[in-house]
Scaffold this motif. Structure first.
Motif, PDB file in Angstrom:
ATOM      1  N   ILE A 259      10.451  26.657 -32.898  1.00 17.12           N
ATOM      2  CA  ILE A 259      11.362  26.443 -34.028  1.00 17.12           C
ATOM      3  C   ILE A 259      11.835  24.982 -34.046  1.00 17.12           C
ATOM      4  O   ILE A 259      12.248  24.434 -33.024  1.00 17.12           O
ATOM      5  CB  ILE A 259      12.562  27.402 -33.951  1.00 17.12           C
ATOM      6  CG1 ILE A 259      12.117  28.819 -34.325  1.00 17.12           C
ATOM      7  CG2 ILE A 259      13.692  26.959 -34.877  1.00 17.12           C
ATOM      8  CD1 ILE A 259      13.231  29.846 -34.320  1.00 17.12           C
ATOM      9  N   LEU A 260      11.727  24.360 -35.215  1.00 21.51           N
ATOM     10  CA  LEU A 260      12.099  22.964 -35.469  1.00 21.51           C
ATOM     11  C   LEU A 260      11.173  21.952 -34.784  1.00 21.51           C
ATOM     12  O   LEU A 260      11.464  20.761 -34.816  1.00 21.51           O
ATOM     13  CB  LEU A 260      13.564  22.686 -35.066  1.00 21.51           C
ATOM     14  CG  LEU A 260      14.644  23.394 -35.893  1.00 21.51           C
ATOM     15  CD1 LEU A 260      16.030  22.968 -35.423  1.00 21.51           C
ATOM     16  CD2 LEU A 260      14.480  23.088 -37.379  1.00 21.51           C
ATOM     17  N   TRP A 261      10.074  22.395 -34.226  1.00 21.56           N
ATOM     18  CA  TRP A 261       9.139  21.434 -33.639  1.00 21.56           C
ATOM     19  C   TRP A 261       8.514  20.556 -34.717  1.00 21.56           C
ATOM     20  O   TRP A 261       8.126  19.428 -34.452  1.00 21.56           O
ATOM     21  CB  TRP A 261       8.060  22.165 -32.842  1.00 21.56           C
ATOM     22  CG  TRP A 261       8.533  22.597 -31.488  1.00 21.56           C
ATOM     23  CD1 TRP A 261       9.829  22.695 -31.065  1.00 21.56           C
ATOM     24  CD2 TRP A 261       7.725  22.995 -30.371  1.00 21.56           C
ATOM     25  NE1 TRP A 261       9.882  23.136 -29.761  1.00 21.56           N
ATOM     26  CE2 TRP A 261       8.615  23.331 -29.307  1.00 21.56           C
ATOM     27  CE3 TRP A 261       6.371  23.132 -30.172  1.00 21.56           C
ATOM     28  CZ2 TRP A 261       8.166  23.766 -28.070  1.00 21.56           C
ATOM     29  CZ3 TRP A 261       5.905  23.566 -28.933  1.00 21.56           C
ATOM     30  CH2 TRP A 261       6.791  23.875 -27.893  1.00 21.56           C
ATOM     31  N   GLU A 262       8.387  21.109 -35.935  1.00 28.47           N
ATOM     32  CA  GLU A 262       7.845  20.292 -37.026  1.00 28.47           C
ATOM     33  C   GLU A 262       8.757  19.104 -37.320  1.00 28.47           C
ATOM     34  O   GLU A 262       8.285  17.988 -37.573  1.00 28.47           O
ATOM     35  CB  GLU A 262       7.620  21.119 -38.294  1.00 28.47           C
ATOM     36  CG  GLU A 262       8.841  21.855 -38.821  1.00 28.47           C
ATOM     37  CD  GLU A 262       9.110  23.185 -38.115  1.00 28.47           C
ATOM     38  OE1 GLU A 262      10.191  23.746 -38.361  1.00 28.47           O
ATOM     39  OE2 GLU A 262       8.259  23.648 -37.329  1.00 28.47           O
ATOM     40  N   LEU A 263      10.077  19.334 -37.251  1.00 26.49           N
ATOM     41  CA  LEU A 263      11.023  18.236 -37.463  1.00 26.49           C
ATOM     42  C   LEU A 263      10.873  17.186 -36.372  1.00 26.49           C
ATOM     43  O   LEU A 263      10.838  15.976 -36.642  1.00 26.49           O
ATOM     44  CB  LEU A 263      12.456  18.775 -37.480  1.00 26.49           C
ATOM     45  CG  LEU A 263      13.570  17.716 -37.483  1.00 26.49           C
ATOM     46  CD1 LEU A 263      13.502  16.864 -38.745  1.00 26.49           C
ATOM     47  CD2 LEU A 263      14.949  18.358 -37.353  1.00 26.49           C
ATOM     48  N   GLN A 264      10.752  17.625 -35.125  1.00 26.19           N
ATOM     49  CA  GLN A 264      10.621  16.696 -34.017  1.00 26.19           C
ATOM     50  C   GLN A 264       9.308  15.919 -34.089  1.00 26.19           C
ATOM     51  O   GLN A 264       9.274  14.714 -33.813  1.00 26.19           O
ATOM     52  CB  GLN A 264      10.715  17.453 -32.692  1.00 26.19           C
ATOM     53  CG  GLN A 264      12.071  18.096 -32.441  1.00 26.19           C
ATOM     54  CD  GLN A 264      12.115  18.841 -31.121  1.00 26.19           C
ATOM     55  OE1 GLN A 264      11.818  18.284 -30.069  1.00 26.19           O
ATOM     56  NE2 GLN A 264      12.480  20.108 -31.164  1.00 26.19           N
ATOM     57  N   ALA A 265       8.232  16.593 -34.469  1.00 26.68           N
ATOM     58  CA  ALA A 265       6.940  15.917 -34.563  1.00 26.68           C
ATOM     59  C   ALA A 265       6.954  14.863 -35.654  1.00 26.68           C
ATOM     60  O   ALA A 265       6.503  13.720 -35.452  1.00 26.68           O
ATOM     61  CB  ALA A 265       5.829  16.935 -34.827  1.00 26.68           C
ATOM     62  N   ILE A 266       7.491  15.206 -36.825  1.00 24.02           N
ATOM     63  CA  ILE A 266       7.555  14.247 -37.929  1.00 24.02           C
ATOM     64  C   ILE A 266       8.477  13.086 -37.563  1.00 24.02           C
ATOM     65  O   ILE A 266       8.188  11.922 -37.861  1.00 24.02           O
ATOM     66  CB  ILE A 266       8.036  14.941 -39.220  1.00 24.02           C
ATOM     67  CG1 ILE A 266       6.989  15.948 -39.697  1.00 24.02           C
ATOM     68  CG2 ILE A 266       8.322  13.924 -40.318  1.00 24.02           C
ATOM     69  CD1 ILE A 266       7.450  16.837 -40.823  1.00 24.02           C
ATOM     70  N   THR A 267       9.587  13.404 -36.881  1.00 22.28           N
ATOM     71  CA  THR A 267      10.506  12.350 -36.445  1.00 22.28           C
ATOM     72  C   THR A 267       9.816  11.387 -35.491  1.00 22.28           C
ATOM     73  O   THR A 267       9.951  10.167 -35.606  1.00 22.28           O
ATOM     74  CB  THR A 267      11.744  12.956 -35.763  1.00 22.28           C
ATOM     75  OG1 THR A 267      12.393  13.865 -36.656  1.00 22.28           O
ATOM     76  CG2 THR A 267      12.736  11.866 -35.369  1.00 22.28           C
ATOM     77  N   ALA A 268       9.048  11.926 -34.539  1.00 20.91           N
ATOM     78  CA  ALA A 268       8.326  11.075 -33.583  1.00 20.91           C
ATOM     79  C   ALA A 268       7.354  10.159 -34.308  1.00 20.91           C
ATOM     80  O   ALA A 268       7.222   8.974 -33.967  1.00 20.91           O
ATOM     81  CB  ALA A 268       7.585  11.939 -32.568  1.00 20.91           C
ATOM     82  N   VAL A 269       6.673  10.691 -35.315  1.00 20.35           N
ATOM     83  CA  VAL A 269       5.705   9.892 -36.083  1.00 20.35           C
ATOM     84  C   VAL A 269       6.411   8.768 -36.838  1.00 20.35           C
ATOM     85  O   VAL A 269       5.979   7.610 -36.808  1.00 20.35           O
ATOM     86  CB  VAL A 269       4.925  10.790 -37.060  1.00 20.35           C
ATOM     87  CG1 VAL A 269       4.047   9.945 -37.979  1.00 20.35           C
ATOM     88  CG2 VAL A 269       4.064  11.779 -36.289  1.00 20.35           C
ATOM     89  N   VAL A 270       7.489   9.109 -37.519  1.00 18.84           N
ATOM     90  CA  VAL A 270       8.209   8.118 -38.321  1.00 18.84           C
ATOM     91  C   VAL A 270       8.881   7.071 -37.437  1.00 18.84           C
ATOM     92  O   VAL A 270       8.817   5.875 -37.705  1.00 18.84           O
ATOM     93  CB  VAL A 270       9.247   8.814 -39.231  1.00 18.84           C
ATOM     94  CG1 VAL A 270      10.103   7.786 -39.957  1.00 18.84           C
ATOM     95  CG2 VAL A 270       8.548   9.709 -40.235  1.00 18.84           C
TER      96      VAL A 270
END
Length: 332
Positions: A259-270
């Motif tokens: 849960i919320l790993w998509e937010l963390q992954a996108i944050t890491a990319v940005v």
């Protein structure tokens, strides 16, 4: 006749440097200094190794997200995909169809890779052939993967039952090679492979071209749909790799996994300097961004200045700040 010699000049001023590429590493260095002043134990080898090891899941998933975002796409389903792939992987290994534990483990990993690629392919085809906006398409598949996981687990947890298989699988997360934890090795090997493909192959150049300007890429003879679909498959494979090092950590999974790993992954990319609009991909910046997220959480826990329950809020603030910094750098 005089020959024309083209010289590559070193940057002389701060404006000559690619600040978007440098900024994540500067931020990481500043965080390390801040962490030391917050708690001297922060910079101990044991703590830093533990922090990097814990960042492995997000770092590997974010590598796939770098491809998708660089190609002008977005994938919100990665967290649910982790839960779904992990559930099916464990159920397969619990089936006992292969008697030999080592062969069963290898087969389970192969199943995870195939499932991850299939989920990524589904996302890619829905987005490209279905001509649905990536945000909507992957929001839909996120619900599908999460719902299927809940159904498979009947609302509970799916646990690896074979004790011998558990002991055999455990070193994949807790083991090391010459003192270096295996998850850290996985991070850098996966990143090196991702960097080679993105920076040194025709496909990598096509990813950047499609993300930069879809119409120009199409007129240049590039199959936009094919490039983007493959990017989603790469994302699915990265999710599968993350699953392979996640399962031995706890030996189980549930509908709440990822849960919320998509937010963390996108944050890491940005945070790593990749433009959310596409056309720019920074693999090593993404790895740096994943480390930054984990380090911020670690500092919060060690310092007691801010409640650890606010980690999600801090990560949300980080992505907003990173976007504002990117926009200001673009204007320059």
């Amino acid at each position: 006749m005089s020959a024309v010699v083209t010289e590559t000049k070193a940057p002389k001023t701060s404006r000559d440097w690619d600040m978007a590429a440098i900024a994540p590493f500067v931020a990481l260095a500043l965080l390390l200094v801040l962490g030391y002043f917050a708690n001297p134990n922060f910079v101990s080898l044991a703590n830093l190794t533990n922090v990097i090891t814990r960042s492995a899941f997000i770092a590997v998933i974010a590598l796939g997200a770098t491809y998708v975002i660089s190609a002008g796409g977005l994938d919100l389903s990665v967290g649910a995909m982790v839960a779904f792939v992990a559930s099916l992987m464990i159920l397969f290994m619990n089936s006992g169809v292969i008697a030999d534990p080592m062969l069963m483990l290898m087969a389970g990993m192969a199943v995870a890779l195939v499932l991850g690629a299939a989920c990524g392919l589904a996302n890619g085809l829905i987005t490209t052939l279905g001509r649905i906006e990536p945000f909507i398409a992957t929001l839909g598949t996120m619900g599908i993967y999460r719902g299927l996981t809940t159904w498979l687990s009947q609302g509970g947890a799916i646990t690896l039952k074979d004790r011998q298989l558990q002991q055999l699988y455990r070193p994949v997360y807790f083991g090391d090679v010459f003192g270096v934890p295996i998850p850290i090795i996985v991070i850098f090997v996966t990143a090196a492979l991702a960097a080679f493909v993105l920076y040194r192959t025709r496909y990598g150049r096509h990813v950047i071209a499609v993300g930069s300007n879809e119409e120009v890429a199409r007129y240049s003879g590039i199959s936009v749909n094919k490039v983007r679909t493959i990017a989603y498959v790469v994302q699915g494979l990265c999710v599968a790799v993350a699953v392979m090092i996640y399962v031995p950590r706890l030996g189980s999974t549930s509908a709440t996994t990822g849960i919320l790993w998509e937010l963390q992954a996108i944050t890491a990319v940005v945070v790593g300097g990749t433009a959310l609009r596409g056309g720019v991909g920074r693999i090593w910046g993404t790895i740096c961004g994943a480390f930054i997220l984990e380090i911020v959480g670690n500092i919060m826990i060690l310092s007691n200045f801010v409640s650890e329950y606010l980690i999600g809020a801090i990560q949300g603030a980080i992505i907003i700040i990173a976007m504002l910094v990117q926009r200001s750098l673009m204007r320059k």
